[in-house]
Design an enzyme around this catalytic site. Structure first.
Site, PDB file in Angstrom:
ATOM      1  N   HIS A  76      -2.525  -2.424 -10.424  1.00 59.99           N
ATOM      2  CA  HIS A  76      -3.386  -3.582 -10.175  1.00 59.99           C
ATOM      3  C   HIS A  76      -4.824  -3.321 -10.602  1.00 59.99           C
ATOM      4  O   HIS A  76      -5.596  -4.258 -10.791  1.00 59.99           O
ATOM      5  CB  HIS A  76      -3.311  -4.019  -8.703  1.00 59.99           C
ATOM      6  CG  HIS A  76      -4.078  -3.175  -7.743  1.00 59.99           C
ATOM      7  ND1 HIS A  76      -3.493  -2.228  -6.934  1.00 59.99           N
ATOM      8  CD2 HIS A  76      -5.397  -3.131  -7.445  1.00 59.99           C
ATOM      9  CE1 HIS A  76      -4.403  -1.655  -6.184  1.00 59.99           C
ATOM     10  NE2 HIS A  76      -5.584  -2.179  -6.471  1.00 59.99           N
ATOM     11  N   ASP A 121       3.366  -0.373  -8.045  1.00 56.13           N
ATOM     12  CA  ASP A 121       1.931  -0.411  -8.363  1.00 56.13           C
ATOM     13  C   ASP A 121       1.490   0.938  -8.946  1.00 56.13           C
ATOM     14  O   ASP A 121       0.834   1.741  -8.288  1.00 56.13           O
ATOM     15  CB  ASP A 121       1.148  -0.734  -7.082  1.00 56.13           C
ATOM     16  CG  ASP A 121      -0.315  -1.047  -7.348  1.00 56.13           C
ATOM     17  OD1 ASP A 121      -0.683  -1.268  -8.513  1.00 56.13           O
ATOM     18  OD2 ASP A 121      -1.096  -1.066  -6.366  1.00 56.13           O
ATOM     19  N   SER A 216      -8.746   2.233  -4.605  1.00 57.58           N
ATOM     20  CA  SER A 216      -7.486   1.948  -5.288  1.00 57.58           C
ATOM     21  C   SER A 216      -7.257   2.882  -6.467  1.00 57.58           C
ATOM     22  O   SER A 216      -8.175   3.203  -7.218  1.00 57.58           O
ATOM     23  CB  SER A 216      -7.484   0.517  -5.817  1.00 57.58           C
ATOM     24  OG  SER A 216      -7.075  -0.383  -4.841  1.00 57.58           O
TER      25      SER A 216
END
Length: 271
Positions: A76, A121, A216
């Site tokens: 992402h 992911d 992230s």
């Protein structure tokens, strides 16, 4: 409850054409929630990514160096990347040991990635030049194929990044920080997230010690006492939309679920 209201990916996006990659984050004090300051050379595999997206959008994510040319991060983070600046070997975010910019980044996103649920992911990045080999820049080892069924339930693990300190922080950190907590079983994690898959791994965040916005793509690492080496077991993926410091587990992509795919893309594989 719709998945988009139950979880939030842990990147930060800054709007506005006047903001450049190197301007991102000046004068801010956020960092990984409840964490400690990293020492020089403590996390030589940690990489920062300043990611340019269409329409003058920029975001910051973490990544892990797994060889002199390849990194792992969250899909992402890079699914819309048109340029990436790689920050290697630094504790202070804007003073890395090595800075690499790519205006045509080589990004391989897992073919099963779902941007709505954040399933699968994971992405592999190829650097346009070799990472410098030194005390502050070293690849991290992946678990061996023989360990692919290991769950790592209830072992201590460490997450690191330049993410926000708490939910009130306005932006990401200038200094690398880390938290060491225990891995939760997926069964425990399912009490907070209905969408947990076998391809996820979760970390306890008791005391508000957690990954947060800006972390992230960064690493979750277990120190294997049998080999006396750090192993990359997770990639920071998401947390509860209600906040980083509420005690809900942090959710990572489980690296052992993708060892074959990582090896196919990068050639990095351990027996």
């Amino acid at each position: 409850m719709q998945i988009t209201t139950a979880l939030v990916s842990l990147l930060i996006v800054v709007q506005g054409g006047s903001i450049s990659c190197l301007d991102l984050g000046h004068g801010i004090d956020g960092r990984i929630s409840g964490g400690e300051l990293a020492e020089v050379n403590q996390f030589p595999y940690q990489v920062g990514l300043s990611i340019e997206e269409p329409n003058d959008m920029f975001c910051w994510c973490g990544a892990s160096l797994i060889s002199d040319r390849y990194l792992l991060t969250a899909a992402h983070c890079v699914e819309k990347a048109v340029a990436i600046t790689y920050y290697l070997g630094g504790v202070e975010r804007l003073t890395p040991r090595q800075l690499i910019r790519s205006t045509n980044p080589q990004v391989t996103i897992h073919p099963g990635f779902n941007c709505e649920t954040l399933e699968n992911d994971i992405a592999v990045l190829r650097l346009p030049e070799d990472a410098v080999s030194c005390d502050s820049i070293k690849p991290i080892r992946l678990p061996g194929i023989s360990s692919s069924r290991t769950t790592y339930d209830y072992v201590p693990a460490t997450a690191s990044g330049w993410g926000r300190m708490n939910d009130e922080s306005s932006a990401i950190s200038d200094s690398l920080r880390f938290v060491s907590q225990y891995v939760e079983s997926n069964e425990d994690c399912e009490y907070c997230y209905a969408n947990i898959k076998p391809t996820n791994i979760c970390m306890d965040t008791t005391g508000g010690r957690s990954t947060c916005t800006g972390d992230s793509g960064g690493p979750l690492v277990y120190k294997d006492p049998s080999q006396d080496s750090d192993l990359l077991i997770g990639i920071t993926s998401y947390g509860k939309k209600s906040g980083c410091t509420k005690g809900y587990p942090s959710v990572f992509t489980r690296v052992t679920a993708y060892l074959d795919w990582i090896g196919e893309v990068s050639g990095v594989i351990y027996s």
